[in-house]
Write a protein that holds these residues in place. Structure first.
Motif, mmCIF file in Angstrom:
data_model
loop_
_atom_site.group_PDB
_atom_site.id
_atom_site.type_symbol
_atom_site.label_atom_id
_atom_site.label_comp_id
_atom_site.label_asym_id
_atom_site.label_seq_id
_atom_site.Cartn_x
_atom_site.Cartn_y
_atom_site.Cartn_z
ATOM 1 N N ASP A 218 23.742 0.927 13.386
ATOM 2 C CA ASP A 218 23.774 1.819 14.541
ATOM 3 C C ASP A 218 24.726 1.290 15.609
ATOM 4 O O ASP A 218 25.480 2.060 16.224
ATOM 5 C CB ASP A 218 22.366 1.954 15.118
ATOM 6 C CG ASP A 218 22.131 3.280 15.823
ATOM 7 O OD1 ASP A 218 22.870 4.251 15.556
ATOM 8 O OD2 ASP A 218 21.192 3.355 16.636
ATOM 9 N N ALA A 219 24.711 -0.008 15.833
ATOM 10 C CA ALA A 219 25.606 -0.603 16.825
ATOM 11 C C ALA A 219 27.068 -0.394 16.431
ATOM 12 O O ALA A 219 27.911 -0.034 17.272
ATOM 13 C CB ALA A 219 25.298 -2.094 16.972
ATOM 14 N N LEU A 220 27.377 -0.613 15.155
ATOM 15 C CA LEU A 220 28.754 -0.413 14.689
ATOM 16 C C LEU A 220 29.160 1.054 14.785
ATOM 17 O O LEU A 220 30.289 1.371 15.193
ATOM 18 C CB LEU A 220 28.880 -0.898 13.246
ATOM 19 C CG LEU A 220 28.936 -2.412 13.043
ATOM 20 C CD1 LEU A 220 28.810 -2.745 11.562
ATOM 21 C CD2 LEU A 220 30.215 -2.995 13.616
ATOM 22 N N GLU B 271 32.224 2.617 16.972
ATOM 23 C CA GLU B 271 33.260 3.406 16.300
ATOM 24 C C GLU B 271 33.373 4.801 16.921
ATOM 25 O O GLU B 271 34.468 5.309 17.156
ATOM 26 C CB GLU B 271 32.924 3.501 14.818
ATOM 27 C CG GLU B 271 34.007 4.161 13.982
ATOM 28 C CD GLU B 271 33.682 4.111 12.498
ATOM 29 O OE1 GLU B 271 34.535 4.558 11.710
ATOM 30 O OE2 GLU B 271 32.599 3.622 12.125
ATOM 31 N N HIS B 272 32.219 5.412 17.206
ATOM 32 C CA HIS B 272 32.219 6.735 17.840
ATOM 33 C C HIS B 272 32.879 6.681 19.210
ATOM 34 O O HIS B 272 33.684 7.562 19.561
ATOM 35 C CB HIS B 272 30.779 7.233 17.976
ATOM 36 C CG HIS B 272 30.609 8.346 18.958
ATOM 37 N ND1 HIS B 272 30.991 9.648 18.683
ATOM 38 C CD2 HIS B 272 30.128 8.348 20.236
ATOM 39 C CE1 HIS B 272 30.741 10.405 19.741
ATOM 40 N NE2 HIS B 272 30.217 9.643 20.688
ATOM 41 N N LEU B 273 32.560 5.661 19.979
ATOM 42 C CA LEU B 273 33.115 5.549 21.329
ATOM 43 C C LEU B 273 34.634 5.383 21.262
ATOM 44 O O LEU B 273 35.374 6.020 22.036
ATOM 45 C CB LEU B 273 32.465 4.356 22.034
ATOM 46 C CG LEU B 273 32.508 4.340 23.569
ATOM 47 C CD1 LEU B 273 31.844 5.580 24.131
ATOM 48 C CD2 LEU B 273 31.820 3.087 24.089
ATOM 49 N N LEU B 274 35.121 4.566 20.339
ATOM 50 C CA LEU B 274 36.560 4.362 20.206
ATOM 51 C C LEU B 274 37.260 5.626 19.708
ATOM 52 O O LEU B 274 38.332 5.994 20.192
ATOM 53 C CB LEU B 274 36.830 3.202 19.249
ATOM 54 C CG LEU B 274 36.443 1.811 19.774
ATOM 55 C CD1 LEU B 274 36.416 0.802 18.639
ATOM 56 C CD2 LEU B 274 37.402 1.366 20.877
ATOM 57 N N TRP C 183 34.508 -4.446 17.172
ATOM 58 C CA TRP C 183 34.248 -3.581 16.005
ATOM 59 C C TRP C 183 34.985 -4.113 14.778
ATOM 60 O O TRP C 183 34.425 -4.177 13.690
ATOM 61 C CB TRP C 183 34.674 -2.147 16.305
ATOM 62 C CG TRP C 183 34.406 -1.225 15.142
ATOM 63 C CD1 TRP C 183 33.264 -0.541 14.880
ATOM 64 C CD2 TRP C 183 35.307 -0.929 14.068
ATOM 65 N NE1 TRP C 183 33.381 0.177 13.711
ATOM 66 C CE2 TRP C 183 34.631 -0.048 13.193
ATOM 67 C CE3 TRP C 183 36.610 -1.303 13.753
ATOM 68 C CZ2 TRP C 183 35.219 0.461 12.034
ATOM 69 C CZ3 TRP C 183 37.187 -0.813 12.587
ATOM 70 C CH2 TRP C 183 36.499 0.074 11.745
ATOM 71 N N ARG C 184 36.229 -4.513 14.940
ATOM 72 C CA ARG C 184 37.012 -5.021 13.804
ATOM 73 C C ARG C 184 36.357 -6.259 13.205
ATOM 74 O O ARG C 184 36.298 -6.424 11.989
ATOM 75 C CB ARG C 184 38.434 -5.353 14.252
ATOM 76 C CG ARG C 184 39.318 -4.143 14.531
ATOM 77 C CD ARG C 184 40.711 -4.621 14.955
ATOM 78 N NE ARG C 184 41.577 -3.526 15.329
ATOM 79 C CZ ARG C 184 42.304 -2.812 14.483
ATOM 80 N NH1 ARG C 184 42.237 -3.084 13.186
ATOM 81 N NH2 ARG C 184 43.089 -1.840 14.904
#
Length: 447
Positions: A385-387, A391-394, A412-413
């Protein structure tokens, strides 16, 4: 039914208060969240407590014994390993469902991220009994199951909580973990009489008791485990103690930890309640030896599983994916529960990935996550969920601050690859790019 040893007075062990718990006088035992203990790396604090003779009980939160699916073999093996690593006399879990969908409904698997009530129906009872027997066969020590707090009721229920639990014990021989704070919660939220529930319970099956605090808002009681134990909860404990002498009583506190002296005062209040409760009506008979894992076994639970699976998937989809509420539910209460699930996700993700609120800023993290969570259900646990949130925010162009975006993209990377972060930044970026291509998604651009 196997006898449970007398545990005494205990407290929920949490890393934030580990040092304080070790120093507290009169602690006979502790309970640790099972999923937070790695069998090969038991926290030093728990090892020191064990060396002093303090019993440690693993308390599971993710098994989902009330789910329509049969218990996952891997989760059961993990729970068994934790019991053996801690030398525990028993393990505990909840009468709840935590996930739905999947193969039984040919729909997307959904995770609640929290404990949700199951309907008190024959279908749900048949499924729960079989799931508990499967768990009992896989565990090296006795199992006790806990009644949960609920913000809403299922329509068409066929039994009271006490009747449901009585038949569950008769059919499986399982022990009970009775949470008196949850009885109070259900009294406020569902109009259920705690005394009536206690009067219907097979109190001789009680392994131990939970005591915790909460708060009321707009007529709804929230079982927060982050507030002092209120007088009504102690009154229910006194009622229970007048009926049976529980083998163990434990104070739960999960957040907003006060000074150690305050926790000790709450423990003294619990001890005082147990000491002053009248004993005239107490049950003294031992647990029944006639109840067994095979008694009253339901025949052919697959149709019941199918019906329960469809009902749970429809409810969970309404709570986490914004689909219409199933017929018969209180829509206002479901909205309250939906908001509570989002808030719970935000809090746990902030603990699992503390870098996220640091990168975004505490004031910006929470509203951004709640906006994300309202229409994107959790499907793979809190770390996933954190990842997914990052990813959604970026992907949506955030965060607005260029420096924060660079930090979030780097975070994230480093964590989205199949292996832990490498020491060299170049290797980390290359691995993240390979992982993104493998998933069929272009690697994120450098800011």
């Amino acid at each position: 039914m196997q006898r449970i040893e007398r545990l005494g007075t205990g407290i929920g062990w949490r890393p934030e208060i580990a040092e304080a718990v070790e120093a507290m006088p009169g602690i006979d035992w502790v309970e640790a969240v099972a999923e937070n203990v790695c069998p090969g790396h038991v926290p030093d604090s728990l090892l020191r407590l064990r060396e002093r003779g303090v019993t440690v009980v693993p308390h599971g939160v993710s098994l989902g014994l009330g789910c329509a699916d049969r218990p996952d073999e891997g989760r059961l093996a993990d729970l068994a390993a934790r019991a053996e690593a801690l030398g525990s006399p028993l393990v505990t879990e909840h009468i709840a469902f935590v996930r739905a969908g999947g193969a039984l409904t040919a729909s997307q698997p959904l995770e609640a991220g929290h404990l949700l009530p199951i309907p008190r129906t024959r279908d749900a009872l048949d499924v729960l009994c079989e799931n508990i027997r499967i768990a009992q066969d896989a565990l090296p020590v006795p199992l006790a199951v806990e009644n949960i707090a609920a913000l809403f009721s299922w329509p068409g229920e066929e039994m009271t909580e006490g009747q449901f639990l009585y038949e569950l014990v008769e059919r499986t021989g399982v022990h009970l973990l009775i949470d008196v704070a949850n009885l109070h919660t259900n009294h406020v939220n569902r109009g259920e009489d705690p005394a009536k529930a206690l009067g219907e319970l097979p109190v001789e099956a009680i392994a131990y008791v939970h005591v915790a605090g909460g708060f009321e808002r707009d007529g709804v009681w929230h079982d927060s485990h982050a507030h002092p134990v209120p007088r009504p909860v102690l009154d229910i404990l006194a009622d229970l103690a007048s009926r049976v002498s529980p083998p163990g009583v434990l104070l739960e506190r999960d957040e907003n930890f006060p000074a150690p002296q305050e926790l000790e005062r709450e423990l003294e209040a619990i001890r005082g309640t147990l000491t002053t409760a009248p004993a005239e009506g107490r049950t003294v008979r031992p647990p029944s030896d006639t109840a067994s894992r095979g008694t009253g076994a339901p025949q052919g639970t697959d149709p019941a599983r199918q019906r329960l699976a469809l009902a749970q998937a429809a409810l969970l989809s309404a709570l986490v994916a914004g689909t219409p509420a199933p017929e018969g539910f209180d829509r206002v209460r479901l909205k309250v529960q939906s908001r509570a699930l989002c808030a719970k996700r935000a809090d746990v993700v902030a603990k699992v990935a503390p870098e996220l609120p640091e990168i975004l800023g505490a004031a910006a993290y929470r509203p951004a996550f709640l906006s994300y969570a309202q229409c994107r259900p959790m499907t793979g646990g809190y770390r996933r969920d954190a990842l997914d949130f990052a990813e959604h925010l970026l992907d949506s162009g955030g965060p607005g601050d260029a420096g924060a975006r660079r930090e979030l993209e780097r975070w994230w990377r480093e964590r989205s690859g199949p292996t832990p972060p490498a020491a060299r930044p170049g290797a980390r970026l290359a691995r993240a790019a390979r992982s993104a291509l493998h998933r069929g998604r272009p690697a994120l651009r450098s800011a």
